[in-house]
Motif scaffolding. Structure first.
Motif, PDB file in Angstrom:
ATOM      1  N   VAL A  36      -1.659   0.046   4.415  1.00  0.00           N
ATOM      2  CA  VAL A  36      -0.758  -0.204   3.586  1.00  0.00           C
ATOM      3  C   VAL A  36      -0.788   0.295   2.197  1.00  0.00           C
ATOM      4  N   LEU A  37      -1.958  -0.486   1.546  1.00  0.00           N
ATOM      5  CA  LEU A  37      -2.368  -0.139   0.088  1.00  0.00           C
ATOM      6  C   LEU A  37      -2.206   1.420  -0.193  1.00  0.00           C
ATOM      7  N   MET A  38      -3.043   2.058   0.892  1.00  0.00           N
ATOM      8  CA  MET A  38      -3.451   3.587   0.567  1.00  0.00           C
ATOM      9  C   MET A  38      -2.185   4.209   0.890  1.00  0.00           C
ATOM     10  N   GLY A  39      -1.199   3.848   1.691  1.00  0.00           N
ATOM     11  CA  GLY A  39       0.106   4.608   1.801  1.00  0.00           C
ATOM     12  C   GLY A  39       0.931   4.453   0.691  1.00  0.00           C
ATOM     13  N   GLN A  40       0.977   3.200  -0.086  1.00  0.00           N
ATOM     14  CA  GLN A  40       1.718   2.880  -1.366  1.00  0.00           C
ATOM     15  C   GLN A  40       0.940   3.831  -2.592  1.00  0.00           C
ATOM     16  N   ARG A  41      -0.252   3.914  -2.633  1.00  0.00           N
ATOM     17  CA  ARG A  41      -0.849   4.660  -3.735  1.00  0.00           C
ATOM     18  C   ARG A  41      -0.577   5.978  -3.525  1.00  0.00           C
TER      19      ARG A  41
END
Length: 121
Positions: A36-41
């Motif tokens: 999820v964090l990677m997708g947001q970045r």
């Protein structure tokens, strides 16, 4: 690979409702939170699409005898098929005219609107 601190991962897990603030994040859920964090970045790094208000009609289109097409004084940077170009001239000066032509391409992608793709599944 992108690195995230334990604090970032824990905060996102709390934000997602996977755990409460004082709980430990189960090892099997860590990968989901990092995804999820990677997708947001990635989403934050993508350029914003041009707002619709900036779309505009061309002021002028000039079709040259040699096949070159100028749009607002700039040459059209794409190849145009040697087919008939359909031009509809507005009946009154100041109205919008249309030009329909065929662009050559090596690839075409058609993206369905979200609502259409969800109802189709």
């Amino acid at each position: 690979m992108q690195q995230f601190t334990d604090a970032e991962i824990h905060a996102k897990a709390v934000d997602l409702g996977i755990i409460d603030a004082g709980q430990e994040l189960p090892r099997q859920d860590r990968g989901r939170v990092v995804a999820v964090l990677m997708g947001q970045r990635r989403a934050a790094a993508r350029p914003e699409p041009e707002p619709a208000a900036e779309l505009r009609a061309a002021t002028s289109i000039v079709i040259q005898p040699d096949g070159r097409i100028d749009v607002d004084g700039q040459p059209l940077p794409w190849l145009v098929a040697k087919e008939a170009i359909d031009v509809r001239v507005a009946p009154r000066p100041g109205d919008i005219s249309t030009v329909r032509l065929t662009l050559l391409t090596h690839s075409v992608q058609i993206i369905k609107p979200e609502a259409e793709s969800e109802s189709a599944s």
